[in-house]
Design a protein around this motif. Structure first.
Motif, PDB file in Angstrom:
ATOM      1  N   LEU A 132      75.741  80.578 -22.864  1.00  0.00           N
ATOM      2  CA  LEU A 132      75.182  81.538 -23.699  1.00  0.00           C
ATOM      3  C   LEU A 132      75.785  81.777 -24.850  1.00  0.00           C
ATOM      4  CD1 LEU A 132      73.478  83.758 -21.021  1.00  0.00           C
ATOM      5  CD2 LEU A 132      72.211  82.720 -22.700  1.00  0.00           C
ATOM      6  N   LEU A 133      77.265  81.957 -24.649  1.00  0.00           N
ATOM      7  CA  LEU A 133      78.179  82.281 -25.672  1.00  0.00           C
ATOM      8  C   LEU A 133      78.166  81.018 -26.728  1.00  0.00           C
ATOM      9  CD1 LEU A 133      80.575  83.887 -26.670  1.00  0.00           C
ATOM     10  CD2 LEU A 133      82.272  82.640 -25.463  1.00  0.00           C
ATOM     11  N   GLY A 134      78.202  79.858 -26.254  1.00  0.00           N
ATOM     12  CA  GLY A 134      78.252  78.510 -27.240  1.00  0.00           C
ATOM     13  C   GLY A 134      76.990  78.758 -27.968  1.00  0.00           C
ATOM     14  N   LEU A 135      75.943  78.795 -27.210  1.00  0.00           N
ATOM     15  CA  LEU A 135      74.564  78.903 -28.335  1.00  0.00           C
ATOM     16  C   LEU A 135      74.474  80.054 -29.210  1.00  0.00           C
ATOM     17  CD1 LEU A 135      72.244  77.643 -25.379  1.00  0.00           C
ATOM     18  CD2 LEU A 135      73.123  76.191 -27.442  1.00  0.00           C
ATOM     19  N   GLY A 136      74.927  81.163 -28.633  1.00  0.00           N
ATOM     20  CA  GLY A 136      74.751  82.284 -29.430  1.00  0.00           C
ATOM     21  C   GLY A 136      75.767  82.283 -30.714  1.00  0.00           C
ATOM     22  N   MET A 137      76.934  81.740 -30.507  1.00  0.00           N
ATOM     23  CA  MET A 137      77.766  81.428 -31.623  1.00  0.00           C
ATOM     24  C   MET A 137      77.317  80.579 -32.565  1.00  0.00           C
ATOM     25  SD  MET A 137      79.999  83.783 -31.251  1.00  0.00           S
ATOM     26  CE  MET A 137      80.892  83.293 -32.636  1.00  0.00           C
ATOM     27  N   VAL A 138      76.889  79.303 -32.094  1.00  0.00           N
ATOM     28  CA  VAL A 138      76.316  78.423 -33.048  1.00  0.00           C
ATOM     29  C   VAL A 138      75.376  78.969 -33.888  1.00  0.00           C
ATOM     30  CG1 VAL A 138      74.902  76.262 -32.980  1.00  0.00           C
ATOM     31  CG2 VAL A 138      76.934  76.500 -31.579  1.00  0.00           C
ATOM     32  N   LEU A 189      67.691  82.311 -36.912  1.00  0.00           N
ATOM     33  CA  LEU A 189      68.941  81.937 -36.119  1.00  0.00           C
ATOM     34  C   LEU A 189      69.662  83.088 -36.098  1.00  0.00           C
ATOM     35  CD1 LEU A 189      69.914  78.805 -38.467  1.00  0.00           C
ATOM     36  CD2 LEU A 189      69.636  78.790 -35.875  1.00  0.00           C
ATOM     37  N   PHE A 190      69.765  84.110 -36.962  1.00  0.00           N
ATOM     38  CA  PHE A 190      70.348  85.292 -36.718  1.00  0.00           C
ATOM     39  C   PHE A 190      69.778  86.210 -35.499  1.00  0.00           C
ATOM     40  CE2 PHE A 190      72.166  85.553 -41.081  1.00  0.00           C
ATOM     41  CZ  PHE A 190      73.368  85.436 -40.751  1.00  0.00           C
ATOM     42  N   ALA A 191      68.440  85.924 -35.244  1.00  0.00           N
ATOM     43  CA  ALA A 191      67.817  86.825 -34.376  1.00  0.00           C
ATOM     44  C   ALA A 191      67.934  86.126 -32.920  1.00  0.00           C
ATOM     45  CB  ALA A 191      66.224  86.871 -34.615  1.00  0.00           C
ATOM     46  N   LEU A 245      70.581  85.894 -27.566  1.00  0.00           N
ATOM     47  CA  LEU A 245      71.299  85.192 -26.641  1.00  0.00           C
ATOM     48  C   LEU A 245      72.665  85.892 -26.310  1.00  0.00           C
ATOM     49  CD1 LEU A 245      71.215  81.456 -28.416  1.00  0.00           C
ATOM     50  CD2 LEU A 245      70.284  82.395 -25.955  1.00  0.00           C
ATOM     51  N   LEU A 246      73.199  86.576 -27.365  1.00  0.00           N
ATOM     52  CA  LEU A 246      74.399  87.288 -27.028  1.00  0.00           C
ATOM     53  C   LEU A 246      74.255  88.473 -26.291  1.00  0.00           C
ATOM     54  CD1 LEU A 246      76.351  86.866 -30.509  1.00  0.00           C
ATOM     55  CD2 LEU A 246      76.784  85.610 -28.257  1.00  0.00           C
ATOM     56  N   ALA A 247      72.850  89.220 -26.515  1.00  0.00           N
ATOM     57  CA  ALA A 247      72.439  90.147 -25.464  1.00  0.00           C
ATOM     58  C   ALA A 247      72.227  89.819 -24.043  1.00  0.00           C
ATOM     59  CB  ALA A 247      71.275  90.883 -26.065  1.00  0.00           C
ATOM     60  N   VAL A 248      71.689  88.582 -24.020  1.00  0.00           N
ATOM     61  CA  VAL A 248      71.417  88.070 -22.468  1.00  0.00           C
ATOM     62  C   VAL A 248      72.771  87.809 -21.832  1.00  0.00           C
ATOM     63  CG1 VAL A 248      70.496  86.370 -21.396  1.00  0.00           C
ATOM     64  CG2 VAL A 248      69.242  86.917 -23.164  1.00  0.00           C
ATOM     65  N   LEU A 249      73.878  87.330 -22.703  1.00  0.00           N
ATOM     66  CA  LEU A 249      75.233  87.044 -22.290  1.00  0.00           C
ATOM     67  C   LEU A 249      75.737  88.470 -21.647  1.00  0.00           C
ATOM     68  CD1 LEU A 249      77.596  85.266 -22.016  1.00  0.00           C
ATOM     69  CD2 LEU A 249      78.326  85.889 -24.277  1.00  0.00           C
ATOM     70  N   VAL A 250      75.545  89.286 -22.449  1.00  0.00           N
ATOM     71  CA  VAL A 250      76.216  90.617 -21.803  1.00  0.00           C
ATOM     72  C   VAL A 250      75.525  91.058 -20.541  1.00  0.00           C
ATOM     73  CG1 VAL A 250      76.282  93.215 -22.339  1.00  0.00           C
ATOM     74  CG2 VAL A 250      76.806  91.527 -24.246  1.00  0.00           C
ATOM     75  N   ALA A 251      74.299  90.911 -20.382  1.00  0.00           N
ATOM     76  CA  ALA A 251      73.478  91.260 -19.210  1.00  0.00           C
ATOM     77  C   ALA A 251      73.853  90.344 -18.097  1.00  0.00           C
ATOM     78  CB  ALA A 251      72.305  91.042 -19.377  1.00  0.00           C
ATOM     79  N   VAL A 252      74.115  89.094 -18.422  1.00  0.00           N
ATOM     80  CA  VAL A 252      74.466  87.973 -17.247  1.00  0.00           C
ATOM     81  C   VAL A 252      75.975  88.328 -16.605  1.00  0.00           C
ATOM     82  CG1 VAL A 252      74.995  85.686 -17.045  1.00  0.00           C
ATOM     83  CG2 VAL A 252      72.958  86.348 -17.914  1.00  0.00           C
ATOM     84  N   SER A 310      80.965  88.296 -10.801  1.00  0.00           N
ATOM     85  CA  SER A 310      82.432  88.778 -10.468  1.00  0.00           C
ATOM     86  C   SER A 310      83.609  88.113 -11.072  1.00  0.00           C
ATOM     87  CB  SER A 310      82.556  88.562  -8.972  1.00  0.00           C
ATOM     88  OG  SER A 310      82.462  87.251  -8.677  1.00  0.00           O
ATOM     89  N   ASP A 311      83.189  86.931 -11.817  1.00  0.00           N
ATOM     90  CA  ASP A 311      84.328  85.924 -12.415  1.00  0.00           C
ATOM     91  C   ASP A 311      83.655  85.778 -13.827  1.00  0.00           C
ATOM     92  OD1 ASP A 311      82.366  84.282 -11.116  1.00  0.00           O
ATOM     93  OD2 ASP A 311      83.834  82.932 -10.736  1.00  0.00           O
ATOM     94  N   PRO A 312      83.315  86.748 -14.577  1.00  0.00           N
ATOM     95  CA  PRO A 312      82.888  86.321 -15.770  1.00  0.00           C
ATOM     96  C   PRO A 312      83.783  85.234 -16.833  1.00  0.00           C
ATOM     97  CG  PRO A 312      83.342  88.509 -15.771  1.00  0.00           C
ATOM     98  CD  PRO A 312      83.677  87.883 -14.532  1.00  0.00           C
ATOM     99  N   LEU A 313      83.176  84.734 -17.684  1.00  0.00           N
ATOM    100  CA  LEU A 313      83.844  84.184 -18.941  1.00  0.00           C
ATOM    101  C   LEU A 313      84.175  85.459 -19.677  1.00  0.00           C
ATOM    102  CD1 LEU A 313      84.934  81.829 -20.588  1.00  0.00           C
ATOM    103  CD2 LEU A 313      82.641  81.716 -21.729  1.00  0.00           C
ATOM    104  N   ILE A 314      83.497  86.458 -20.197  1.00  0.00           N
ATOM    105  CA  ILE A 314      83.575  87.386 -20.926  1.00  0.00           C
ATOM    106  C   ILE A 314      83.738  88.640 -20.043  1.00  0.00           C
ATOM    107  CG2 ILE A 314      82.799  88.764 -22.702  1.00  0.00           C
ATOM    108  CD1 ILE A 314      83.543  85.937 -23.547  1.00  0.00           C
TER     109      ILE A 314
END
Length: 457
Positions: free
Chosen positions: A199-205, A227-229, A234-241, A246-250
């Motif tokens: 999610l982080l990679g795709l959002g940043m790309v 692309l901006f949307a 994707l970054l909003a979904v990343l926050v939710a995930v 218990s061991d998040p990347l972010i």
């Protein structure tokens, strides 16, 4: 016998210099690469964009993998991949092969956060600020040296030597790391967060692709807005995930903590203001002063040499972070660096018609840059535990990369707003924007300091 920690620092400095040099060494040769490989300007732009996007995807993932599986092991793997990417680029027969090799090379940005994590393990506490400042300074100095080296090689030898040099440096770094970097004893618990990394990679790309293609596709075009949307979603979904893991990347709580958030904002601002100068100064130096235009009409090599004093000033400034912190407190180096940067930028805005002004005033900017670059990893080390050092520094480096893209696109837009000849007013605007952004960084920097530096020793 040399101090083991000195050998560790030497090996990491070499590895980081190898990455930093090759980050910019292709910039002076982009036109040559396009001609030699019969590529359109759109495809040749991907020589830089592919490297940038690959770095955005891989750096946080590799930083976290180092925290989980051992930094030395991952560092060696990154250097192997980097060397392979350099060999592939040197042997490339068309633009597609070169872009593919640049994607592999993008893994090398992970050398920076991995090095910071290794330093926390292997270097005595009293020498850690100096070592971190030195490694950080080499990132900036190597990038500046790359502009000069790239110009020299592009002017006098084949473009393939750019990547031959990179391969040699990568192999030397690999040997030094294998011999001198210790395995380390502490690793983080948990598993690699693959959903978070995806999610982080795709959002940043998505965000970076929109920023890099906005000028050519149109900022209001459907693809760029889409692309901006997509990136925001994707970054909003990343926050939710990540909140549920218990061991998040972010670590969302860590990311939104005021000191860490201020550290990332500082990195974003620094990335942006730095690229105002990377775009404006070579452009001014190479523009011919005819028909009322301003510039020196200098070669690519001379344009790079004009920036060299500023780049060299980064290293001693970065190594002074520890002493300044002891004298002024943890917020001192970051604030002082941004203020020094702003002063140099303002001087350039007021006077940039002579060679000596570029050499001297950008030297002031470089000294400020060194303080900022040395202060950021030190502040992160004060905030996060050892087992998250690679991850946190990786995210900070990517935030700075986003700032760099924003700064480069804004600078390009200002430069192109007046047609093919860039007027003096456009250069002044860019230098004043650099000063304003640095002053904003100085205002934010006190929020990045913490009073609990002992907590994660």
């Amino acid at each position: 016998m040399a101090d083991p920690s000195s050998r560790v620092v030497a090996s990491l400095v070499t590895a980081v210099f190898s990455y930093a040099l090759m980050q910019t060494v292709v910039v002076p040769a982009l036109g040559l690469l396009a001609r030699e490989l019969d590529a359109t300007p759109t495809w040749s732009a991907w020589i830089l964009s592919a490297f940038l996007l690959s770095s955005a995807v891989l750096t946080p993932l590799l930083g976290r993998l180092g925290d989980l599986r051992g930094r030395r092991r991952v560092l060696i793997g990154v250097l192997v991949a980097y060397a392979a990417g350099m060999v592939g680029a040197a042997l490339a027969q068309d633009i597609g092969q070169l872009i593919a090799a640049r994607i592999v090379q993008g893994a090398a940005l992970a050398v920076v956060p991995l090095s910071m994590a290794i330093l926390r393990e292997a270097v005595p506490r009293e020498r850690l600020p100096f070592a971190m400042g030195l490694v950080s300074g080499v990132v900036g100095a190597g990038a500046g040296a790359g502009l000069v080296v790239g110009g020299l090689l592009a002017d006098h030898l084949s473009w393939r030597y750019l990547f031959v040099l990179g391969a040699v440096l990568a192999l030397v770094s690999l040997v030094m790391a294998a011999r001198w970097v210790p395995a380390g004893e502490r690793t983080a618990p948990g598993r690699l967060d693959l959903p978070g990394a995806a999610l982080l990679g795709l959002g940043m790309v998505a965000v970076l692709l929109a920023l890099t293609k906005g000028p050519s596709w149109g900022w209001a075009s459907a693809p760029v807005l889409g692309l901006f949307a997509l990136g925001v979603v994707l970054l909003a979904v990343l926050v939710a995930v990540e909140r549920r893991r218990s061991d998040p990347l972010i670590d969302i709580g860590e990311l939104t903590d005021r000191p860490m958030l201020a550290t990332h904002v500082s990195a974003l601002l620094f990335g942006a203001v730095s690229y105002f100068f990377y775009v404006a100064m070579p452009l001014f130096a190479q523009q011919k002063p005819v028909a009322g235009a301003v510039g020196f009409g200098a070669s690519v090599t001379v344009a790079g040499l004009l920036m060299l004093p500023g780049m060299l000033a980064i290293i001693p400034a970065g190594t002074a972070v520890g002493r300044i912190s002891a004298a002024l407190g943890p917020r001192g180096p970051l604030a002082a660096g941004f203020l020094l940067f702003a002063a140099g930028a303002a001087l350039l805005a007021l006077g940039h018609a002579a060679y000596w002004q570029h050499l001297v005033f950008y030297g002031v900017v470089g000294a400020g840059s060194g303080l900022v670059m040395g202060a950021l990893p030190k502040l992160i080390a004060d905030i996060v535990p050892l087992e998250r050092t690679g991850t946190a520094n990786g995210i900070n480096n990517i935030v700075r990369t986003v700032g760099s893209v924003v700064g480069s696109q804004l600078a390009a837009a200002v430069a192109a707003s007046s047609g093919p000849v860039v007027p003096d007013s456009a250069f002044s605007i860019l230098f004043w924007l650099g000063a304003a952004g640095a002053l904003l960084g100085a205002a934010v920097s006190p929020l990045a300091a913490v009073a609990r530096a002992e907590q994660h020793a």
